[in-house]
Scaffold this active site. Sequence first.
Site, PDB file in Angstrom:
ATOM      1  N   CYS A 157      49.089  43.292  41.705  1.00  0.00           N
ATOM      2  CA  CYS A 157      50.153  43.661  40.770  1.00  0.00           C
ATOM      3  C   CYS A 157      50.194  42.684  39.608  1.00  0.00           C
ATOM      4  O   CYS A 157      50.783  41.600  39.709  1.00  0.00           O
ATOM      5  CB  CYS A 157      51.497  43.690  41.498  1.00  0.00           C
ATOM      6  SG  CYS A 157      52.879  44.143  40.422  1.00  0.00           S
ATOM      7  N   CYS A 197      53.771  42.035  38.407  1.00  0.00           N
ATOM      8  CA  CYS A 197      54.547  41.100  39.229  1.00  0.00           C
ATOM      9  C   CYS A 197      54.075  39.668  39.049  1.00  0.00           C
ATOM     10  O   CYS A 197      54.886  38.747  38.921  1.00  0.00           O
ATOM     11  CB  CYS A 197      54.426  41.466  40.711  1.00  0.00           C
ATOM     12  SG  CYS A 197      54.577  43.213  41.094  1.00  0.00           S
ATOM     13  N   ASP A 198      52.770  39.453  39.075  1.00  0.00           N
ATOM     14  CA  ASP A 198      52.222  38.107  39.232  1.00  0.00           C
ATOM     15  C   ASP A 198      51.545  37.539  37.988  1.00  0.00           C
ATOM     16  O   ASP A 198      51.167  36.362  37.979  1.00  0.00           O
ATOM     17  CB  ASP A 198      51.210  38.089  40.390  1.00  0.00           C
ATOM     18  CG  ASP A 198      51.857  38.476  41.715  1.00  0.00           C
ATOM     19  OD1 ASP A 198      53.062  38.214  41.869  1.00  0.00           O
ATOM     20  OD2 ASP A 198      51.162  39.041  42.576  1.00  0.00           O
TER      21      ASP A 198
END
Length: 306
Positions: free
Chosen positions: A130, A133-134
Site C-alpha cells: 500500500c 498507507c506507507d
Amino acid sequence: MYEVIIIGGGPAGMTAAVYAARKRMNALIITKEFGGQPMWTMDIENYMGYQFVTGPELMEKFDEQVRKFPIEIKYEEVTGLEAKADGTFTVICADGQYQAKVVIIASGKRPRRLKVPGEVEFTGRGVSYCATCDGPLFAGKAVAVIGGGNSALQAAIEVSAFAAKVYLISLHGYKADPIVIEKLNELERPVIELMGYTTKEIKGSQAVEKLVAANNATGELSELEVQGIFVEIGLEPNSEYCKGLLDFNEYREVVTDCRTRTGLPGLFAAGDVTNGPDKQIVIAAGDGAKAALVAYEYLLHKRSQS
C-alpha cells in the site's frame, strides 16, 4: 436468523447494506474492516459526483451512510459458507456461526504476493502492499515499485513525491491507461524504469536493504540498494471460504450472471470478487445495489410460494 448476510465491507458490501436496509431487510455485515481496496488509493478522479477524492475520504462517506441505518456489523473473518437443505445458509467465522435466508458475497480482493525469498520476512519491515498507507515512511530513501499496471504506475507517481529514488520494475512493459503513463512521464524527477525484469529475492538484516532482479533476456542479476519495496502486481479474490460451493473462473472469481446471481439460489455476489470484466469502485457499488434489490425480490418470491 437474518434475512440477508453481507460478507465484506468495501464499496459493494456497504452499498448492498444500505439498499437492504432501505427495503427493511434484517441485515448483518460481516467484515474484517470497512473500506476495502479504496483505502489503499490516494487519487480517485472517476467516481461520479467527485472531481477528485481520496479513497479513505470516499469510504468515510460510505461508512457514514451505512451507519444511518440499523444495520448490525460484526468485525470477523469468514472462514466457511454452507448451504442448508432448507435453502438457508450458514456463514462460519472463527468466533461463531450465523444463519441467513440469503447471502451476498462482497469480499473483494487482496494484493497478490511475489512469492520470492525475503518477501514474508520483510513484510512490514520495508515490503509494503500500500503506497498510499506507507509511502511517507520512506521519505528521502530509495524504493522499488514492482508491477506494470495502473496501480503500480500510480504507486510510483505517489512515492516519487517522498522518495529520493524510485525504481519501477515490470516483467514486460506497462499495461496501464494512457493517462496514467502520461502522468508518469511528466514527473519532475523521473523514475528509473527496469522493463523486462523479474524480482528474484529481497535481502536485508533487520529491514529491507536490497532487491535482486533478473534481466529476462540475458538472465543477468542486478542488486538494487533500496529501503522500501511496494508490490503492485495485481489482486486475488477473497473467495476461499466458498470453494466447492460455487463455480469459479480460472482466476478463482465467483461466476455470476448479469443480476449478480450465482449458480445457487439465494446466493449472490457483487464487486471485485466476481467475474465482472471491470474492477472499478463505481461498478462495485452498482453491483452491491443490484445484489440487494435482487435478493429482496428473491425473498418476496419465496414468501409468495410458501
